[in-house]
Design an enzyme around this catalytic site. Structure first.
Site: not given
Length: 433
Positions: A257, A260, A288, A323, A341, A364
């Site tokens: 993590e 990331w 959208w 998360n 988003w 996102w």
């Protein structure tokens, strides 16, 4: 005028293992600690009881108390950094300015302007790597380009980390090179237009037993299975090196993590256009729906999908969301509701205690399918099967949605099967035109 060198605290609110501070303290005399409540950032915050500003303010007071041991103090200013430095230059004979690097677009622009101002006055701006283990071109592929896929990036990161001899940098208290000063008044929250928040900040502690079980517990929102260290990493009240050295001993999934986090930070550094554009440009063709009414229901946790609603209510109430649930609510907004988003990203940015531009943007865009190494557009989380897997006994849902199962709870605002097919069709059409 008194000669000083400045150490500018920013996202590194600690004395221990602070790279820029360590080098300022080791190489200079009369190090003046400085923190600026940056008006350019603060005036964009909508909520005046923003818990993050209160957290920073409390940490500054904490630093001030620690610096008393050195007979020093932290100078705290509120305003625009360039103007503040012009003022400081008229009051002090500044030798050098030390700080730690930041990779966000605004920070890079601000620091470039400051560097020019200081250079005109024959002052050096010395910046250091501190909020990541590896930065910039330290991890690139065979062609010298930055990685756009996580797995090969993480492989190189781990290999480099294992070969590095990372040591924590501690100040030598025997030699005191701080600027000598009585405590300097710190602007109050109210003077800066903010108020104290009721939101509770997670304590700064590395819970080793929890991290050891992180891979087994992290997906279940009803359990205490995550470290809650996000805000401390975000504002540097903990050193990422200290945490990574612990993680490598405790749990590889937890370390992953942290990798990331750096991956997304370097995506933003190398490709700042992701702030408001899709990493994959063709995804900016998606039409959208952007229904204000639907977005409001999502924000308030009134979608009729209990796992989604629980997540949004947890966020609104605590400034935190588990998360796994972040992925579910983001997928729901972008796929079920076909809402951009960027709307969801902005809402999270406003609410999350641990908001980090790069991770928020990366998360996102991953959920929407628009980002680097994202989930494919045709993968649409089913909130019901996610509930079955990760909150089977409905403990998390019942905590945050007490009216679930009663007539007071709304019916689903959209049918899952219909929404899934609509999302896949909309994406496919946009990507094939």
């Amino acid at each position: 005028m008194e000669k000083v060198s400045i150490f500018w605290f920013r996202r590194d609110l600690r004395l221990e293992d602070n790279t820029g501070l360590y080098y300022a303290y080791s190489q200079e005399k009369n190090v003046l600690p400085l923190f600026i409540f940056d008006q350019n950032i603060l005036e964009k915050l909508e909520e005046k009881h923003d818990a993050r500003v209160g957290f920073i303010h409390a940490q500054i007071k904490n630093l001030s108390d620690q610096l008393k041991e050195f007979g020093s103090a932290i100078m705290v200013k509120y305003g625009r950094p360039l103007e503040i430095y012009k003022d400081l230059m008229s009051n002090y004979d500044i030798q050098n300015v030390y700080t730690n690097r930041d990779y966000e677009p605004y920070a890079k622009e601000r620091d470039a302007e400051l560097k020019n101002l200081l250079k005109e006055n024959k002052i050096q701006l010395l910046d250091f790597k501190d909020q990541v283990i590896f930065e910039k071109e330290e991890i690139v592929n065979g062609s010298g380009e930055f990685y756009k896929v996580f797995t090969p990036y993480s492989r190189v990161w781990l290999d480099k980390f294992n070969k590095s001899s990372i040591q924590l940098l501690l100040l030598d208290k025997k030699k005191n090179n701080f600027f000598k000063s009585d405590p300097i008044p710190i602007p109050t929250l109210e003077e800066m237009g903010f108020e104290k928040s009721d939101i509770e900040i997670p304590p700064l502690e590395i819970d080793k037993p929890l991290i050891k079980k992180y891979d087994a517990l992290r997906n279940f929102p009803a359990q205490k299975g995550t470290s809650r260290l996000g805000i401390h990493l975000r504002f540097g009240t903990i050193s990422v090196r200290k945490l990574a050295l612990e993680a490598v001993q405790l749990n590889s999934t937890f370390l992953n993590e942290l990798i990331w986090r750096e991956f997304y930070m370097m995506i933003l550094y190398h490709n700042p256009k992701v702030v408001d554009r899709a990493f994959k440009p063709q995804y900016d063709q998606i039409p959208w729906r952007n229904s204000e009414e639907d977005f409001t229901k999502w924000c308030e946790g009134k979608t009729g999908y209990p796992i989604v609603d629980a997540g949004m209510r947890e966020l609104n109430s605590t400034g935190y969301m588990h998360n796994r649930v972040r992925m579910i609510v983001a997928s729901f907004l972008t796929k079920h509701l076909l809402i951009d988003w960027r709307w969801g990203e902005a809402y999270f940015a406003k609410k999350l205690l641990d908001f980090e531009l790069s991770s928020n943007n990366g998360g996102w865009q991953w959920a929407a399918g628009t980002g680097t190494d994202a989930q494919p557009y045709f993968r649409v989380f089913n909130p019901e099967s996610q509930t079955e897997k990760f909150d089977k006994e409905l403990k998390y849902i019942k905590k945050w949605v007490p009216e679930y199962g009663t007539t007071d709870y709304p019916k689903p605002m959209v049918d899952h099967k219909f929404a899934r097919e609509r999302a896949i069709e909309t994406y496919k059409k946009a990507l094939n035109t």
